[in-house]
Write a protein that holds these residues in place. Structure first.
Motif, PDB file in Angstrom:
ATOM      1  N   GLU A   1      -5.905   5.542  -4.923  1.00 50.48           N
ATOM      2  CA  GLU A   1      -4.529   5.752  -4.504  1.00 50.48           C
ATOM      3  C   GLU A   1      -3.956   4.453  -3.941  1.00 50.48           C
ATOM      4  O   GLU A   1      -4.549   3.819  -3.068  1.00 50.48           O
ATOM      5  N   ILE A   2      -2.777   4.058  -4.456  1.00 52.09           N
ATOM      6  CA  ILE A   2      -2.149   2.814  -4.029  1.00 52.09           C
ATOM      7  C   ILE A   2      -0.947   3.067  -3.127  1.00 52.09           C
ATOM      8  O   ILE A   2      -0.844   2.525  -2.033  1.00 52.09           O
ATOM      9  N   ALA A   3      -0.023   3.893  -3.585  1.00 50.33           N
ATOM     10  CA  ALA A   3       1.181   4.149  -2.800  1.00 50.33           C
ATOM     11  C   ALA A   3       1.886   5.386  -3.319  1.00 50.33           C
ATOM     12  O   ALA A   3       1.733   5.769  -4.482  1.00 50.33           O
ATOM     13  N   GLU A   4       2.683   6.002  -2.446  1.00 52.90           N
ATOM     14  CA  GLU A   4       3.509   7.140  -2.847  1.00 52.90           C
ATOM     15  C   GLU A   4       4.819   7.076  -2.075  1.00 52.90           C
ATOM     16  O   GLU A   4       4.839   6.892  -0.860  1.00 52.90           O
ATOM     17  N   GLY A   5       5.931   7.192  -2.807  1.00 53.56           N
ATOM     18  CA  GLY A   5       7.238   7.170  -2.172  1.00 53.56           C
ATOM     19  C   GLY A   5       8.300   6.613  -3.082  1.00 53.56           C
ATOM     20  O   GLY A   5       8.044   6.293  -4.252  1.00 53.56           O
ATOM     21  N   LEU A   6       9.517   6.486  -2.577  1.00 49.49           N
ATOM     22  CA  LEU A   6      10.607   5.903  -3.350  1.00 49.49           C
ATOM     23  C   LEU A   6      10.330   4.418  -3.581  1.00 49.49           C
ATOM     24  O   LEU A   6       9.711   3.750  -2.743  1.00 49.49           O
ATOM     25  N   TYR A   7      10.803   3.913  -4.695  1.00 52.63           N
ATOM     26  CA  TYR A   7      10.479   2.538  -5.079  1.00 52.63           C
ATOM     27  C   TYR A   7      10.872   1.522  -4.008  1.00 52.63           C
ATOM     28  O   TYR A   7      10.106   0.614  -3.689  1.00 52.63           O
ATOM     29  N   ALA A   8      12.061   1.670  -3.441  1.00 49.95           N
ATOM     30  CA  ALA A   8      12.523   0.715  -2.435  1.00 49.95           C
ATOM     31  C   ALA A   8      11.580   0.654  -1.241  1.00 49.95           C
ATOM     32  O   ALA A   8      11.430  -0.392  -0.604  1.00 49.95           O
ATOM     33  N   THR A   9      10.919   1.765  -0.947  1.00 48.18           N
ATOM     34  CA  THR A   9      10.016   1.842   0.201  1.00 48.18           C
ATOM     35  C   THR A   9       8.649   1.247  -0.094  1.00 48.18           C
ATOM     36  O   THR A   9       8.072   0.541   0.738  1.00 48.18           O
ATOM     37  N   ILE A  10       8.110   1.523  -1.284  1.00 46.45           N
ATOM     38  CA  ILE A  10       6.745   1.092  -1.600  1.00 46.45           C
ATOM     39  C   ILE A  10       6.672  -0.235  -2.345  1.00 46.45           C
ATOM     40  O   ILE A  10       5.582  -0.721  -2.637  1.00 46.45           O
ATOM     41  N   LYS A  11       7.812  -0.840  -2.641  1.00 48.04           N
ATOM     42  CA  LYS A  11       7.828  -2.094  -3.399  1.00 48.04           C
ATOM     43  C   LYS A  11       6.925  -3.168  -2.801  1.00 48.04           C
ATOM     44  O   LYS A  11       6.188  -3.838  -3.534  1.00 48.04           O
ATOM     45  N   PRO A  12       6.933  -3.410  -1.479  1.00 47.15           N
ATOM     46  CA  PRO A  12       6.042  -4.434  -0.911  1.00 47.15           C
ATOM     47  C   PRO A  12       4.559  -4.147  -1.159  1.00 47.15           C
ATOM     48  O   PRO A  12       3.778  -5.068  -1.427  1.00 47.15           O
ATOM     49  N   GLU A  13       4.165  -2.870  -1.064  1.00 46.44           N
ATOM     50  CA  GLU A  13       2.772  -2.502  -1.311  1.00 46.44           C
ATOM     51  C   GLU A  13       2.385  -2.770  -2.755  1.00 46.44           C
ATOM     52  O   GLU A  13       1.280  -3.231  -3.053  1.00 46.44           O
ATOM     53  N   LEU A  14       3.304  -2.492  -3.674  1.00 47.85           N
ATOM     54  CA  LEU A  14       3.032  -2.699  -5.088  1.00 47.85           C
ATOM     55  C   LEU A  14       2.863  -4.172  -5.411  1.00 47.85           C
ATOM     56  O   LEU A  14       2.011  -4.565  -6.218  1.00 47.85           O
ATOM     57  N   ALA A  15       3.690  -5.009  -4.797  1.00 42.97           N
ATOM     58  CA  ALA A  15       3.634  -6.442  -5.050  1.00 42.97           C
ATOM     59  C   ALA A  15       2.275  -7.024  -4.671  1.00 42.97           C
ATOM     60  O   ALA A  15       1.771  -7.950  -5.321  1.00 42.97           O
TER      61      ALA A  15
END
Length: 262
Positions: free
Chosen positions: A90-104
């Motif tokens: 599991e990496i992240a869950e939420g709206l894109y604007a919120t999880i964008k830093p985690e994805l990067a």
């Protein structure tokens, strides 16, 4: 937006998953029957639906990144995972604007899934063309030229675009002069630093025939039944198929996504 609105559940009608390499300007998909990656110069596509997801490669875990597909990134959350040794991380869950830093941090990329009928030489098949980075910028520019999603009304040919570079947030064609200067530089020193150049995606359009329109309506009904059926399914179920079928992201191309409007 979709071509039709009927929805009632069903199995996945998506047969192939296609990527685009900005480094080579080629499209590719993984052929499970031959266990080989097939490259194509062009794709003829009848667009059925367009959805967003997260893709990429988690280098630290040596794992492909995947997520559910959503229609509205401002209202629908992403569930992002990676698969390592056939086990989900599991990496992240939420709206894109919120999880964008985690994805990067892990290599997750915002991706447009252009789902449509594609002719690979043996008839039309529902396929998913996944565009991220500079390729996604090309798609955004193309769709901005077609008000009210009018690209649904055409047969769209995806092809290798111009050799380009990023300049002030835009894809700018590389000039012949720049190519000549680089060639001369590399002849003198093959190890000289290379600029980040890439091939954009090009698009041609032509009118659909009546038969193609009818086929598109029928096949989109199947597609929407599938999406309705998986709308509440666990992300693992929805992601495994995509990770298995899509070619792995290549390590030989750099893409600047910092200017994407998301």
């Amino acid at each position: 937006m979709s071509r039709t609105k009927k929805r009632s559940g069903g199995s996945s009608p998506i047969k192939r998953f296609v990527r685009y390499s900005g480094g080579t300007g080629a499209f590719s998909y993984y052929d499970k029957s031959t266990e080989e990656t097939v490259e194509l110069d062009t794709l003829n596509v009848i667009v059925l639906d367009v959805r967003s997801s997260i893709t990429g490669f988690y280098e630290e875990k040596k794992a492909s990144i995947s997520s559910n597909m959503v229609l509205d990134t401002k209202k629908e959350p992403f569930k992002v995972i990676a698969f390592a040794n056939k086990k989900p991380i599991e990496i992240a869950e939420g709206l894109y604007a919120t999880i964008k830093p985690e994805l990067a941090k892990v290599g997750g990329k915002f991706t447009s899934n252009i789902i449509g009928l594609v002719d690979f030489g043996d008839g039309w098949e529902i396929s998913n063309i996944q565009l991220s980075g500079v390729a996604l910028n090309s798609w955004i520019e193309f769709t901005s030229e077609h008000d009210n999603n009018s690209y649904y009304d055409y047969l769209v040919t995806f092809k290798k675009g111009l050799l380009s570079k990023r300049d002030n947030g835009k894809n700018v064609p590389v000039t012949k002069k720049e190519e000549e200067v680089l060639d001369a530089k590399l002849k003198k020193n093959p190890r000289a630093p290379k600029p980040v150049w890439f091939y954009t995606v090009g698009f041609d359009i032509e009118d659909l025939t009546d038969e193609q329109i009818q086929l598109a309506e029928e096949e989109d009904t199947k597609l929407q039944e599938y999406f309705e059926g998986v709308s509440s399914a666990p992300v693992k179920e929805k992601s495994t198929e995509r990770v298995t079928d899509a070619p792995e992201p290549s390590d030989d191309e750099e893409e600047d996504e910092s200017d994407l409007p998301f």
